[in-house]
Enzyme design. Sequence first.
Site, mmCIF file in Angstrom:
data_model
loop_
_atom_site.group_PDB
_atom_site.id
_atom_site.type_symbol
_atom_site.label_atom_id
_atom_site.label_comp_id
_atom_site.label_asym_id
_atom_site.label_seq_id
_atom_site.Cartn_x
_atom_site.Cartn_y
_atom_site.Cartn_z
ATOM 1 N N VAL A 298 -0.174 -15.636 -19.908
ATOM 2 C CA VAL A 298 1.154 -15.522 -19.297
ATOM 3 C C VAL A 298 2.142 -16.410 -20.050
ATOM 4 O O VAL A 298 1.901 -17.601 -20.236
ATOM 5 C CB VAL A 298 1.137 -15.949 -17.813
ATOM 6 C CG1 VAL A 298 2.544 -15.868 -17.218
ATOM 7 C CG2 VAL A 298 0.173 -15.082 -17.018
ATOM 8 N N VAL B 93 -2.424 -13.488 -33.135
ATOM 9 C CA VAL B 93 -2.743 -14.697 -32.378
ATOM 10 C C VAL B 93 -4.004 -15.359 -32.927
ATOM 11 O O VAL B 93 -4.080 -16.592 -33.030
ATOM 12 C CB VAL B 93 -2.892 -14.394 -30.877
ATOM 13 C CG1 VAL B 93 -3.241 -15.662 -30.102
ATOM 14 C CG2 VAL B 93 -1.607 -13.792 -30.326
ATOM 15 N N GLY B 94 -4.997 -14.553 -33.290
ATOM 16 C CA GLY B 94 -6.220 -15.117 -33.850
ATOM 17 C C GLY B 94 -5.947 -15.919 -35.108
ATOM 18 O O GLY B 94 -6.487 -17.022 -35.293
ATOM 19 N N LEU C 108 -13.013 -14.284 -31.554
ATOM 20 C CA LEU C 108 -13.100 -12.819 -31.538
ATOM 21 C C LEU C 108 -11.725 -12.240 -31.816
ATOM 22 O O LEU C 108 -10.845 -12.267 -30.973
ATOM 23 C CB LEU C 108 -13.608 -12.317 -30.179
ATOM 24 C CG LEU C 108 -14.856 -12.970 -29.585
ATOM 25 C CD1 LEU C 108 -15.304 -12.220 -28.344
ATOM 26 C CD2 LEU C 108 -15.975 -13.041 -30.606
ATOM 27 N N GLY D 78 3.048 -16.794 -23.141
ATOM 28 C CA GLY D 78 2.773 -17.337 -24.471
ATOM 29 C C GLY D 78 2.575 -18.836 -24.514
ATOM 30 O O GLY D 78 1.645 -19.371 -23.912
ATOM 31 N N LYS E 5 1.508 -9.910 -15.952
ATOM 32 C CA LYS E 5 1.729 -11.353 -15.847
ATOM 33 C C LYS E 5 2.097 -11.752 -14.418
ATOM 34 O O LYS E 5 1.678 -12.815 -13.937
ATOM 35 C CB LYS E 5 2.820 -11.773 -16.837
ATOM 36 C CG LYS E 5 2.408 -11.564 -18.286
ATOM 37 C CD LYS E 5 3.571 -11.730 -19.248
ATOM 38 C CE LYS E 5 3.139 -11.460 -20.683
ATOM 39 N NZ LYS E 5 4.269 -11.507 -21.637
ATOM 40 N N LYS F 87 -4.104 -10.745 -21.083
ATOM 41 C CA LYS F 87 -3.466 -10.534 -19.779
ATOM 42 C C LYS F 87 -3.899 -9.230 -19.129
ATOM 43 O O LYS F 87 -4.011 -9.143 -17.908
ATOM 44 C CB LYS F 87 -1.947 -10.556 -19.925
ATOM 45 C CG LYS F 87 -1.400 -9.551 -20.906
ATOM 46 C CD LYS F 87 0.090 -9.701 -21.104
ATOM 47 C CE LYS F 87 0.575 -8.814 -22.245
ATOM 48 N NZ LYS F 87 0.088 -9.256 -23.560
ATOM 49 N N ASP G 155 3.823 -4.850 -19.250
ATOM 50 C CA ASP G 155 3.403 -6.172 -19.714
ATOM 51 C C ASP G 155 3.802 -7.249 -18.707
ATOM 52 O O ASP G 155 2.991 -8.098 -18.315
ATOM 53 C CB ASP G 155 4.046 -6.458 -21.076
ATOM 54 C CG ASP G 155 3.775 -7.859 -21.571
ATOM 55 O OD1 ASP G 155 2.697 -8.109 -22.127
ATOM 56 O OD2 ASP G 155 4.664 -8.732 -21.394
ATOM 57 N N ILE H 291 4.362 -21.178 -23.211
ATOM 58 C CA ILE H 291 4.874 -21.946 -22.077
ATOM 59 C C ILE H 291 3.729 -22.324 -21.143
ATOM 60 O O ILE H 291 3.028 -21.450 -20.644
ATOM 61 C CB ILE H 291 5.916 -21.137 -21.270
ATOM 62 C CG1 ILE H 291 7.054 -20.679 -22.175
ATOM 63 C CG2 ILE H 291 6.451 -21.957 -20.108
ATOM 64 C CD1 ILE H 291 8.012 -19.721 -21.492
#
Length: 432
Positions: free
Chosen positions: A135, A17-18, A12, A137, A208, A108, A204, A139
């Site tokens: 949270v 990022v997709g 979706l 990315g 997180k 998030k 942001d 990591i």
Amino acid sequence: MVQKKVLKVALLGLGTVGTGVYKVLRNQETEMMHKLGCEVKIVKILVRNLEKAAKKVEDSSILTNDWESIVSDPQIDLVIELMGGLSPAKEYITQALEAGKHVVTANKDLVAVAGKELLDTAQEHKVDFLFEAAVAGGIPIIRPLKQCLAGNHITEVMGIVNGTTNFILTKMTQEGMEFQEALDLATELGYAEADPTADIEGLDAGRKVAILASVAFHSRVVFGDVAIEGITKITATDIRYAKEMGCTIKLLGVTRNTEDGIEAYVNPMLIPSDHPLASVNDSYNAVFVHGDAVEDAMFFGRGAGELPTASAVVGDVFDIARNIQFNCCTRISCTCYKDFPIKKMEDTYNSYYLRLQAEDRCGVLAELTKIFAENQVSISEIVQKKTRSNGLAEIVVITSRVREGDFQTAVKFIRELKRVEKISALLRVYQK
């Protein structure tokens, strides 16, 4: 026993990022059978603009703008939600879970508000809901807290969890830039959004922190529980004075599990320059965890971006694929089995840095120290930095570790002093 040869996935969103997830999964195609014992295949991608999205994929036939064709398809095993925002993401995720589909998200905003509800829904329908990418990315931090560090009683999680603000503060520290100049550069280089409010105001990072606190302390913390302050008031002067004190200013997300309840806040803070987090620069993120068994552990890496975030998303997808293969889904669902109170910010304890402009006359420092003493605020250091041509002296005060409420009361009285022109900066000083 192997249950499936092909795990069919719906994606979706095909934004930054997709697109990264699409690339990473294609790049892993030859490895999947060895790593998972099955193939993971994207069979549907939900997008708004079919024509625009067609330029990003090899087979445009998998594109759709019809959610119903995804949720009603019994062949689709897993949904990856990368749309962001609260709605319609929450409705889509809920419907997917209720339809017996596993879900992975990087959202998030949604997890920080409705994570428990979604985890409970997943548990009820015996499917997985994973959110490692929500949270920090790329990591790994959610899974380590739930699995690798499960043998610990975690007492503190803190760190740099927003790359945009860390880039801005790095430029202010290393190149002497003022805030607006550094923000303009971050925007030009693509580190800041056209509307950077969520980053620079700490929102942001606050989301997180809520997620990290919930996972680490097994007690529900939501976004509204987190006290938040951004970096818009930080100046090059404060950066310079921090250096003189052997400190660096970072936007830190801090959450602690104390005897009186959970502390959760995001603030720009002075941190000793020899602390590992002080050397985390540019768009990098780092999370520092303290547990009773492991003591201190730090997780460092890229906190955002197309491929780093996609790395975390695909890690969750692969985890679910393994679970499906061995029929062991929902091994770890909602871990919030405790109910700790959330401490008010006024009841937390920190040291403070206060910079103010006052008349350069005898008795001013005495008035300041009198107000602090009357409000149970102990002063560690007070220095008159310089006197300006207008007759105002710049005074910097460093307190010992004191209660926030007492310090704020003292500051209120100081603002009312006739010989104090203004309070230029008020920052917390991180102490373990």
